[in-house]
Motif scaffolding. Sequence first.
Motif, PDB file in Angstrom:
ATOM      1  N   LYS A  81       0.693  -0.962   0.067  1.00 34.90           N
ATOM      2  CA  LYS A  81      -0.337  -0.072   0.121  1.00 34.90           C
ATOM      3  C   LYS A  81       0.816   1.278   0.110  1.00 34.90           C
ATOM      4  O   LYS A  81       2.327   0.772  -0.186  1.00 34.90           O
ATOM      5  CB  LYS A  81      -1.276   0.139   1.402  1.00 34.90           C
ATOM      6  CG  LYS A  81      -1.776  -1.259   1.037  1.00 34.90           C
ATOM      7  CD  LYS A  81      -2.889  -1.023   2.596  1.00 34.90           C
ATOM      8  CE  LYS A  81      -4.062  -2.081   2.567  1.00 34.90           C
ATOM      9  NZ  LYS A  81      -4.786  -1.582   3.306  1.00 34.90           N
ATOM     10  N   GLU A  83       2.359   4.753   1.624  1.00 31.08           N
ATOM     11  CA  GLU A  83       2.878   4.909   2.896  1.00 31.08           C
ATOM     12  C   GLU A  83       3.496   6.352   2.852  1.00 31.08           C
ATOM     13  O   GLU A  83       4.148   6.800   1.752  1.00 31.08           O
ATOM     14  CB  GLU A  83       3.954   3.680   3.283  1.00 31.08           C
ATOM     15  CG  GLU A  83       4.804   3.677   4.602  1.00 31.08           C
ATOM     16  CD  GLU A  83       5.551   2.895   4.646  1.00 31.08           C
ATOM     17  OE1 GLU A  83       5.613   1.563   4.634  1.00 31.08           O
ATOM     18  OE2 GLU A  83       6.886   3.243   5.615  1.00 31.08           O
ATOM     19  N   ARG A 304       2.578  -2.245  15.265  1.00 28.48           N
ATOM     20  CA  ARG A 304       1.345  -2.347  13.803  1.00 28.48           C
ATOM     21  C   ARG A 304      -0.212  -1.950  14.418  1.00 28.48           C
ATOM     22  O   ARG A 304      -0.897  -3.540  14.743  1.00 28.48           O
ATOM     23  CB  ARG A 304       1.472  -3.321  13.084  1.00 28.48           C
ATOM     24  CG  ARG A 304       2.609  -3.075  12.006  1.00 28.48           C
ATOM     25  CD  ARG A 304       3.247  -2.088  11.402  1.00 28.48           C
ATOM     26  NE  ARG A 304       4.482  -2.315  11.112  1.00 28.48           N
ATOM     27  CZ  ARG A 304       5.806  -1.966  12.071  1.00 28.48           C
ATOM     28  NH1 ARG A 304       5.571  -1.133  13.277  1.00 28.48           N
ATOM     29  NH2 ARG A 304       7.060  -1.986  11.408  1.00 28.48           N
ATOM     30  N   GLY A 307      -3.620   0.361   9.266  1.00 31.66           N
ATOM     31  CA  GLY A 307      -2.827   0.681   8.798  1.00 31.66           C
ATOM     32  C   GLY A 307      -1.507   1.698   9.911  1.00 31.66           C
ATOM     33  O   GLY A 307      -0.522   2.399   9.037  1.00 31.66           O
ATOM     34  N   ARG A 335       0.017   3.599   6.822  1.00 29.86           N
ATOM     35  CA  ARG A 335      -0.474   2.508   5.331  1.00 29.86           C
ATOM     36  C   ARG A 335      -2.148   3.248   4.310  1.00 29.86           C
ATOM     37  O   ARG A 335      -2.115   2.770   5.964  1.00 29.86           O
ATOM     38  CB  ARG A 335       0.238   1.678   4.785  1.00 29.86           C
ATOM     39  CG  ARG A 335       1.408   1.678   5.091  1.00 29.86           C
ATOM     40  CD  ARG A 335       1.750   0.238   4.879  1.00 29.86           C
ATOM     41  NE  ARG A 335       4.026  -0.459   4.837  1.00 29.86           N
ATOM     42  CZ  ARG A 335       3.870  -1.611   4.982  1.00 29.86           C
ATOM     43  NH1 ARG A 335       3.590  -2.372   5.205  1.00 29.86           N
ATOM     44  NH2 ARG A 335       5.122  -1.175   4.975  1.00 29.86           N
ATOM     45  N   PHE A 336      -2.051   3.250   3.095  1.00 26.41           N
ATOM     46  CA  PHE A 336      -3.508   3.640   2.930  1.00 26.41           C
ATOM     47  C   PHE A 336      -4.051   3.291   1.591  1.00 26.41           C
ATOM     48  O   PHE A 336      -3.022   3.147   0.568  1.00 26.41           O
ATOM     49  CB  PHE A 336      -3.951   4.697   3.254  1.00 26.41           C
ATOM     50  CG  PHE A 336      -2.783   6.023   2.734  1.00 26.41           C
ATOM     51  CD1 PHE A 336      -3.162   6.597   1.270  1.00 26.41           C
ATOM     52  CD2 PHE A 336      -1.726   6.766   3.279  1.00 26.41           C
ATOM     53  CE1 PHE A 336      -2.127   7.554   0.737  1.00 26.41           C
ATOM     54  CE2 PHE A 336      -0.285   7.405   3.043  1.00 26.41           C
ATOM     55  CZ  PHE A 336      -0.956   7.614   1.254  1.00 26.41           C
TER      56      PHE A 336
END
Length: 336
Positions: A81, A83, A304, A307, A335-336
């Motif tokens: 993804k 970041e 974690r 995201g 993260r997306f």
Amino acid sequence: MSCARMGRQGSLWRHLRFAMAGALLFAFAPDRAMAQNEGVAFLNMPPGARAIGQGDATVADTLLGTEAMWWNPALLARLPKREIAVHNTQSLAFDANTIALAVPSKVLGTLAVSGTIVDFGSVPQTGPDPESPSGGTLGVYNYILAASYASPMGKRFNAGVTYKFIMLRNPCSGYCGPTWTDRKASTSAVDLGVQYLTPTKLPVSLGLAIRNIGPDMQVKDAAQADPLPRLVQVGARVQVPLAALERNNASLELATDFFSTNSMGEAVVGAGVTLGYRQIAFLQGGYKTGSDLTAGPSIGVGFRSGGFGLDIARRFDSFSRDLSSPPTYVMLRARF
């Protein structure tokens, strides 16, 4: 810790920062007779809490995220993804802050960009009147702009490249002498990296990176240029397949890297272990041989959630350990 001891350590910290800044200012001195690498020494200590926590044994670690820009750009190739991350380093030698963004594409590969400011502190200057406290301060800063590109080649091979523009500046705030002008020097460098995922039952990742390929940082002329610390890092990472770990949703990874550079003058080895739980929490430990500021044991933790991610690490090199001020590394990402 007593207030007196804290005061002594704070004084030592300031004097060490002054010494480092003074050494870097010497790189600008017009009468310097021989090339040194004070102006680019920070390239031997790239950012990244996850990397530091495992003794720098990270050239084959696929979970680095944007940290891979400075260790092995090939590790960005299969980033799942987008970041965005902020990296902070606090050490006796300098403070550094980095912001990085990586955008992956299944068709085009991964593109990442970052900006870094390294602050080596400042050196007080004498005013025009020796009895007057009206002198200014000389600061020492590095600025690094970087761009990386990485792409998978088949199912098991990844390759990547990072371009870095590096600038050294020592601006003056206040009075720094009748003829002083702000001075700066700059250069460019390229990092190359590859990674291979072996087709074996035992999950093994191999990595190779060649960093800081480029011209010397020329301060005034060729005789006073600072050579870049060109480095070759090769290593392997393995995930240990233990049934007891799998039953408890845990993982164990071991890594070993070998380093060779024109600035160390010695063979250096880094080794690390990462224990994970449900891919949510990570505990790391590592050790790096050698005699510079990157040698010694290190520890790290990571978390974690969705995201978001947080990594914190400390390195206990002999220099800072004696002063009870080990370097601290922090990474916060989304993260997306």
